[in-house]
Design an enzyme around this catalytic site. Sequence first.
Site, short mmCIF file in Angstrom:
data_model
loop_
_atom_site.label_atom_id
_atom_site.label_comp_id
_atom_site.label_asym_id
_atom_site.label_seq_id
_atom_site.Cartn_x
_atom_site.Cartn_y
_atom_site.Cartn_z
N ASN A 7 0.88 -1.17 0.00
CA ASN A 7 0.00 0.00 0.00
C ASN A 7 0.92 1.22 0.00
O ASN A 7 1.43 1.63 1.04
CB ASN A 7 -0.89 -0.04 1.25
CG ASN A 7 -1.81 1.16 1.33
OD1 ASN A 7 -1.78 2.06 0.48
ND2 ASN A 7 -2.63 1.20 2.37
N ARG A 90 -2.68 -2.17 -3.27
CA ARG A 90 -3.91 -1.44 -2.95
C ARG A 90 -3.94 -0.18 -3.83
O ARG A 90 -2.97 0.59 -3.84
CB ARG A 90 -3.92 -1.04 -1.48
CG ARG A 90 -5.16 -0.27 -1.13
CD ARG A 90 -4.89 0.77 -0.12
NE ARG A 90 -6.11 1.52 0.19
CZ ARG A 90 -6.11 2.63 0.87
NH1 ARG A 90 -4.99 3.12 1.33
NH2 ARG A 90 -7.24 3.26 1.11
N HIS A 179 -12.99 2.37 0.97
CA HIS A 179 -12.93 1.28 1.96
C HIS A 179 -13.61 0.01 1.44
O HIS A 179 -14.06 -0.83 2.22
CB HIS A 179 -13.62 1.67 3.29
CG HIS A 179 -12.94 2.75 4.06
ND1 HIS A 179 -13.63 3.76 4.68
CD2 HIS A 179 -11.63 2.96 4.33
CE1 HIS A 179 -12.77 4.57 5.29
NE2 HIS A 179 -11.56 4.11 5.09
N ASN A 208 -9.43 6.19 11.30
CA ASN A 208 -9.10 7.60 11.08
C ASN A 208 -9.97 8.15 9.96
O ASN A 208 -10.50 9.24 10.04
CB ASN A 208 -7.64 7.73 10.67
CG ASN A 208 -6.77 7.94 11.87
OD1 ASN A 208 -7.18 8.66 12.79
ND2 ASN A 208 -5.61 7.32 11.88
N ARG A 238 -11.38 14.95 9.08
CA ARG A 238 -12.28 15.34 7.96
C ARG A 238 -13.68 15.64 8.49
O ARG A 238 -14.19 14.93 9.35
CB ARG A 238 -12.37 14.20 6.94
CG ARG A 238 -11.13 14.03 6.13
CD ARG A 238 -11.22 12.82 5.22
NE ARG A 238 -10.13 11.91 5.47
CZ ARG A 238 -10.07 10.65 5.06
NH1 ARG A 238 -11.05 10.13 4.38
NH2 ARG A 238 -9.02 9.90 5.35
N ILE A 329 -11.61 2.32 15.59
CA ILE A 329 -12.66 2.73 16.54
C ILE A 329 -13.73 1.63 16.66
O ILE A 329 -14.11 1.24 17.77
CB ILE A 329 -13.30 4.07 16.08
CG1 ILE A 329 -12.25 5.19 16.11
CG2 ILE A 329 -14.51 4.42 16.93
CD1 ILE A 329 -12.71 6.51 15.49
N ASN A 332 -12.40 -1.32 18.70
CA ASN A 332 -11.87 -1.11 20.06
C ASN A 332 -12.69 -0.22 20.97
O ASN A 332 -12.55 -0.31 22.19
CB ASN A 332 -10.46 -0.52 19.95
CG ASN A 332 -9.51 -1.44 19.22
OD1 ASN A 332 -9.31 -2.58 19.63
ND2 ASN A 332 -8.96 -0.97 18.12
N GLU A 382 -7.98 -6.08 5.37
CA GLU A 382 -7.87 -5.60 3.99
C GLU A 382 -6.71 -6.26 3.24
O GLU A 382 -6.85 -6.62 2.08
CB GLU A 382 -7.71 -4.07 4.00
CG GLU A 382 -9.01 -3.37 4.38
CD GLU A 382 -8.83 -1.94 4.86
OE1 GLU A 382 -8.27 -1.76 5.96
OE2 GLU A 382 -9.25 -1.03 4.14
P1 ADP Z 1 -6.71 4.09 9.74
O1 ADP Z 1 -7.94 4.67 9.09
O2 ADP Z 1 -5.55 5.05 9.74
O3 ADP Z 1 -6.38 2.69 9.29
P2 ADP Z 1 -7.44 2.84 12.25
O4 ADP Z 1 -8.45 1.91 11.68
O5 ADP Z 1 -6.19 2.25 12.80
O6 ADP Z 1 -7.10 4.03 11.28
O7 ADP Z 1 -8.17 3.66 13.44
C1 ADP Z 1 -7.53 4.67 14.14
C2 ADP Z 1 -8.50 5.28 15.13
O8 ADP Z 1 -8.92 4.26 16.05
C3 ADP Z 1 -7.93 6.42 15.96
O9 ADP Z 1 -8.84 7.49 16.02
C4 ADP Z 1 -7.79 5.80 17.33
O10 ADP Z 1 -7.97 6.76 18.32
C5 ADP Z 1 -8.95 4.85 17.34
N1 ADP Z 1 -8.84 3.82 18.41
C6 ADP Z 1 -8.00 2.79 18.48
N2 ADP Z 1 -8.17 2.13 19.67
C7 ADP Z 1 -9.16 2.78 20.33
C8 ADP Z 1 -9.80 2.62 21.59
N3 ADP Z 1 -9.49 1.63 22.42
N4 ADP Z 1 -10.77 3.51 21.94
C9 ADP Z 1 -11.10 4.52 21.13
N5 ADP Z 1 -10.54 4.73 19.93
C10 ADP Z 1 -9.59 3.88 19.53
#
Ligand code: ADP
Length: 395
Positions: A7, A90, A179, A208, A238, A329, A332, A382
């Site tokens: 990627n 990707r 996505h 993110n 964003r 998010i 987690n 992915e």
């Molecule tokens: P990307 O789009 O860069 O691949 P990710 O899927 O890794 O991003 O997601 C990143 C987001 O997930 C960040 O905003 C981070 O704060 C959030 N995040 C990760 N773990 C937790 C958690 N335990 N609680 C809340 N937010 C989380």
Amino acid sequence: MLILVLNAGSSSLKYQLINAETGEVKASGLCERIGIDGVMKHEIAEYRKLVIDHPMPTHKEAIEFMLNILTHDDTQVIASIDEISAIGHRVVHGGEYFKRSTLINKSVIRKIEELIPLAPLHNPAHILGINICQELMPGKPNVAVFDTAFHQTMPEENYLYAVPHEDYTEHHLRKYGFHGTSHFYVSGEAIKMLDKKDTKVIVCHLGNGSSICAVKNGKSVDTTMGLTPLEGLIMGTRSGDIDAGVVPYLMEKKGMDTHHIIDYLNKKSGILGISGISSDLREVIRAANEGDHRSKICIEMLCNRIRKYIASYTAVLGGVDAICFTAGIGENADLIREKVCTGLEFLGVEIDKKKNKIRESTNREINKDSSKVKIYVIPTKEEYVIAQDTYKLVK
Ligand code: ADP
């Protein structure tokens, strides 16, 4: 068969070396700050982690260094690059050209190039990655897997914008969605878990960058991102949906030009803009728990927007069998899952608060037994999908 998944971003390169038959990840990593100084974070089969500073003036040095790490000394996981059967790339934007993954040839590269105006940051980096792989690993098949491809099944009424039609026919102005690899994988897992014939699934990819997809019988029918990945949900930096009238208003009030506006809506807005604290939701949740008002409002706004889209996509699908949460998010943040589902009881959505709090890295169900709608947490994969598509095309 070993597949190298790449990627390539504008100043970064994510990679995984995957055994396509078993799904085993032999090594993975991320090269950052390409063109600045160069840092590599490399992980060997989840037991050894390395952080290496190495000059990477261009993507070529980054890919050369990665191949060297994979094949040499005590970091060796393969004896030579001959063990790599193919490379899966990707690619963010496939426009209307690509409805599925494809073997890369000159005409495919030309089309990815043609789509640069729709993905000015991403597609040039992907082409760079493809060209370097062809140079460093001559003769090996390269496959492009597009973020947009899964959404090419959207019906016209869902992908057209309500603007003069000739801008679609002449300038390709429409909703594309992104996505796609994640929405495809997660909805596929949900369909297996549902184990029924006709399925209506809503996938919430919350990272993110975030988007929601309505999936009917395995096909994307609507999604929140649009011409670009700016539309839809509130994201790390964003704004997501916003009145288009905001643009001329800001240009006039603050003397902003196009470049400033793009930067403002893509990099300074969202969770960062509302909270004024961070784009990382963990920090904003922490601040909200300590009483910070803007952080509390930010979380409410984020969840409201997700809840509204779930309800509207239930209307698009004519019902819903499962709501899935995925990405950083979604996988987690139990607080966000609970807040989003609370208020959707009128749709038959009942979250089990205890199950929701359990931390696991596997697919799981977090609804009450009485819930009419299943609620799933499904970790996205992915890279695995890219490896699988590459494997199928090369085999
Ligand atoms: P990307 O789009 O860069 O691949 P990710 O899927 O890794 O991003 O997601 C990143 C987001 O997930 C960040 O905003 C981070 O704060 C959030 N995040 C990760 N773990 C937790 C958690 N335990 N609680 C809340 N937010 C989380």
